[in-house]
Write an enzyme that holds these catalytic residues in place. Structure first.
Site, PDB file in Angstrom:
ATOM      1  N   ASP A  92       0.814  -1.224   0.000  1.00 59.48           N
ATOM      2  CA  ASP A  92       0.000   0.000   0.000  1.00 59.48           C
ATOM      3  C   ASP A  92       0.845   1.270   0.000  1.00 59.48           C
ATOM      4  OD1 ASP A  92      -2.269  -1.688   0.267  1.00 59.48           O
ATOM      5  OD2 ASP A  92      -1.889  -1.805   2.414  1.00 59.48           O
ATOM      6  N   LYS A  97       2.239   2.209  -5.232  1.00 57.74           N
ATOM      7  CA  LYS A  97       2.923   1.751  -6.450  1.00 57.74           C
ATOM      8  C   LYS A  97       2.113   2.072  -7.708  1.00 57.74           C
ATOM      9  CE  LYS A  97       3.097  -2.253  -4.497  1.00 57.74           C
ATOM     10  NZ  LYS A  97       2.865  -1.987  -3.059  1.00 57.74           N
ATOM     11  N   GLY A 100      -4.162  -4.043  -4.587  1.00 58.30           N
ATOM     12  CA  GLY A 100      -5.114  -3.026  -5.021  1.00 58.30           C
ATOM     13  C   GLY A 100      -4.314  -1.791  -5.369  1.00 58.30           C
ATOM     14  N   HIS A 101      -4.081  -1.587  -6.640  1.00 57.90           N
ATOM     15  CA  HIS A 101      -3.276  -0.437  -7.060  1.00 57.90           C
ATOM     16  C   HIS A 101      -4.199   0.703  -7.482  1.00 57.90           C
ATOM     17  CE1 HIS A 101       0.559  -3.028  -7.765  1.00 57.90           C
ATOM     18  NE2 HIS A 101       0.145  -2.998  -6.527  1.00 57.90           N
ATOM     19  N   GLN A 142       2.278  -5.770  -3.336  1.00 62.51           N
ATOM     20  CA  GLN A 142       2.562  -5.888  -1.899  1.00 62.51           C
ATOM     21  C   GLN A 142       3.891  -5.168  -1.581  1.00 62.51           C
ATOM     22  OE1 GLN A 142       1.630  -9.236  -3.481  1.00 62.51           O
ATOM     23  NE2 GLN A 142      -0.359  -8.315  -3.219  1.00 62.51           N
TER      24      GLN A 142
HETATM   25  P1  IMP Z   1      -2.684 -12.782   1.213  1.00 58.99           P
HETATM   26  O1  IMP Z   1      -1.589 -12.447   0.277  1.00 58.99           O
HETATM   27  O2  IMP Z   1      -4.029 -12.322   0.722  1.00 58.99           O
HETATM   28  O3  IMP Z   1      -2.708 -14.208   1.645  1.00 58.99           O
HETATM   29  O4  IMP Z   1      -2.448 -11.940   2.569  1.00 58.99           O
HETATM   30  C1  IMP Z   1      -1.310 -12.170   3.395  1.00 58.99           C
HETATM   31  C2  IMP Z   1      -0.944 -10.897   4.148  1.00 58.99           C
HETATM   32  O5  IMP Z   1      -0.489  -9.916   3.224  1.00 58.99           O
HETATM   33  C3  IMP Z   1      -2.114 -10.249   4.892  1.00 58.99           C
HETATM   34  O6  IMP Z   1      -1.612  -9.632   6.059  1.00 58.99           O
HETATM   35  C4  IMP Z   1      -2.597  -9.182   3.926  1.00 58.99           C
HETATM   36  O7  IMP Z   1      -3.259  -8.137   4.579  1.00 58.99           O
HETATM   37  C5  IMP Z   1      -1.290  -8.752   3.307  1.00 58.99           C
HETATM   38  N1  IMP Z   1      -1.456  -8.250   1.939  1.00 58.99           N
HETATM   39  C6  IMP Z   1      -1.657  -8.977   0.827  1.00 58.99           C
HETATM   40  N2  IMP Z   1      -1.733  -8.191  -0.246  1.00 58.99           N
HETATM   41  C7  IMP Z   1      -1.565  -6.941   0.196  1.00 58.99           C
HETATM   42  C8  IMP Z   1      -1.507  -5.670  -0.456  1.00 58.99           C
HETATM   43  O8  IMP Z   1      -1.614  -5.547  -1.675  1.00 58.99           O
HETATM   44  N3  IMP Z   1      -1.311  -4.595   0.344  1.00 58.99           N
HETATM   45  C9  IMP Z   1      -1.142  -4.710   1.684  1.00 58.99           C
HETATM   46  N4  IMP Z   1      -1.173  -5.874   2.342  1.00 58.99           N
HETATM   47  C10 IMP Z   1      -1.389  -6.974   1.599  1.00 58.99           C
END
Ligand code: IMP
Length: 423
Positions: A13, A16, A40-41, A224
């Site tokens: 977040d 990017k 979520g970009h 991420q």
């Molecule tokens: P997952 O990738 O959905 O399994 O989530 C694993 C961890 O990464 C969790 O703590 C999510 O909140 C975090 N996470 C996954 N994708 C994002 C992102 O795009 N932005 C921020 N946190 C993320």
């Protein structure tokens, strides 16, 4: 031409999407290399907000090709929704959007498995976005996955059935109360698969190789952040892919010696969504203000993001692991109005002062040690030139550049494309 990388240096977040959008006019190809619809970009231009999950952030520029690389996991249902939104906005994506045959597919049962696994974990849950990311990467490494290229084969539905049946047995095994109607989920899935099949599938590593050879400029767009990397992040509270620079090599087929600039993005403070350690997290009014002013809610899940001061120990670590060559500081405008700003420069770790990121940064082991800098009052959101920045902000930037030994080339002062100051 070398491939430039754009990577988040914190827990995701960082902004990017905005920066890729700002930089796209310099590139012929924008390529995603890992993650999937957990991302979520957000892009804001012409007074409109756009959120992309799997599609690269160059899609709004006519001139760029947008590649979904082999390291990405695609949920056809979410992908179709993204395409529908683009269509509503008259974005002609058919010629510019390319998909790697080696990208893996997220099945409806992957999403269900994600939910079952999280529920079974109880208090120890990761805080996953529940988009099926973990189970899909597990099937990839377990050599059971279904790839985009399989959709061109006649027997893919048999493979699908066998895998979905196995997943259902696994969901039963978790013994948690997950209600679902697979028939309905599958109807939606197969409809979306047909839309996906109407797009252009390519052997993307060959495409990238030829593009490089012919002098095309390529930007790899990370998703991420580095602290969510499966190897280098705050395991197990991480995502399931390599979000760091190495991920671009495996997720696109780019050789390590073909990497050019590594742009590292960080917020002027820190946020985290989901569970896991966060040494500089604030539980007071200051953290609440950061969240409110910074509108810190997840673009994918809408969850409130945890907020805290900038953590230089973690940021240095991310710069190191990624080989960052240029920095971009986001959301500087959110810090306007704080009398003083704290920056964590070391940790008290089990009674000793350390300046590197240790194996375990849980609160019982780590207490942040802060330096304090003067804040600024000025509203930055209307500024468009380096020379307008208040002295205290310039001091903050100078301090960070000195500590990190990397130049900060962009300061972002708002979500809009235009609210970007180049230094
Ligand atoms: P997952 O990738 O959905 O399994 O989530 C694993 C961890 O990464 C969790 O703590 C999510 O909140 C975090 N996470 C996954 N994708 C994002 C992102 O795009 N932005 C921020 N946190 C993320």
């Amino acid at each position: 031409m070398a491939v430039d990388l754009l990577l988040g240096l914190q827990w995701g977040d960082e902004g990017k999407g905005k920066i890729v959008d700002v930089l796209t006019s310099n590139y012929n190809i924008i390529a995603r290399f890992q993650g999937g619809p957990n991302a979520g970009h957000t892009l804001v231009f012409n007074g409109m907000k756009h959120v992309l999950h799997t599609i690269p952030s160059g899609i709004f520029h006519d001139s760029a090709k947008n590649l979904v690389g082999n390291g990405v996991v695609i949920d056809p249902v979410i992908f179709k929704k993204e395409l529908d939104k683009l269509e509503e906005q008259n974005v002609d994506y058919r010629k510019s959007l390319l998909i790697s045959r080696k990208a893996h597919l997220i099945l409806p049962t992957h999403r269900l498995l994600d939910a079952a696994s999280e529920t079974a974990k109880g208090k120890a849950k990761i805080g996953s976005t529940l988009k099926g990311i973990g189970p899909t990467y597990m099937d990839k490494t377990g050599r059971n996955g279904i790839r985009v290229g399989d959709l061109e084969l006649s027997d893919w539905k048999e493979k699908y059935r066998a895998l979905a049946n196995k997943h259902e047995a696994m969901i039963d095994f978790y013994d948690v109360n997950i209600q679902y109607q697979l028939k309905e989920l599958e109807a939606e899935f197969f409809e979306a698969i047909e839309v996906l099949k109407s797009l252009t599938f390519i052997d993307s590593e060959e495409y990238i190789y030829q593009a490089q050879k012919s002098g095309k400029t390529i930007l790899a767009e990370g998703a991420q952040g580095s602290l969510l990397d499966i190897d280098f992040g705050t395991y197990p509270f991480v995502t399931s892919s390599n979000t760091t620079a190495a991920g671009a090599c495996t997720g696109l087929g780019v050789a390590p010696n073909q990497i050019g600039e590594v742009f590292g993005i960080f917020k002027a403070y820190t946020t985290r969504v989901g569970s896991g350690p966060f040494p500089t997290e604030l539980f007071d009014e200051v953290g609440e203000t950061m969240g409110r002013v910074g509108n810190e809610f997840g673009a994918t899940t809408g969850r409130r993001r945890r907020c805290g001061w900038l953590d230089l120990v973690a940021l240095k670590y991310a710069c190191q692991v990624n080989g960052v060559t240029q920095l971009m500081m986001m959301k500087a405008d959110v810090l306007s109005g704080f009398k003083s700003l704290k920056v964590c420069t070391a940790y008290n770790y089990k009674g000793k002062t350390i300046t590197h990121l240790p194996y375990n940064i849980e609160a019982e082991n780590v207490t942040p040690i802060y330096s304090e800098l003067k804040g600024w009052k000025e509203d930055l959101t209307e500024m468009d030139n380096d020379s307008q920045l208040p002295k205290e902000l310039n001091d903050y930037i100078d301090y960070l550049e000195k500590e990190l030994e990397i130049p900060i080339k962009i300061v972002s002062v708002g979500p809009d494309r235009k609210q970007t100051i180049f230094r």
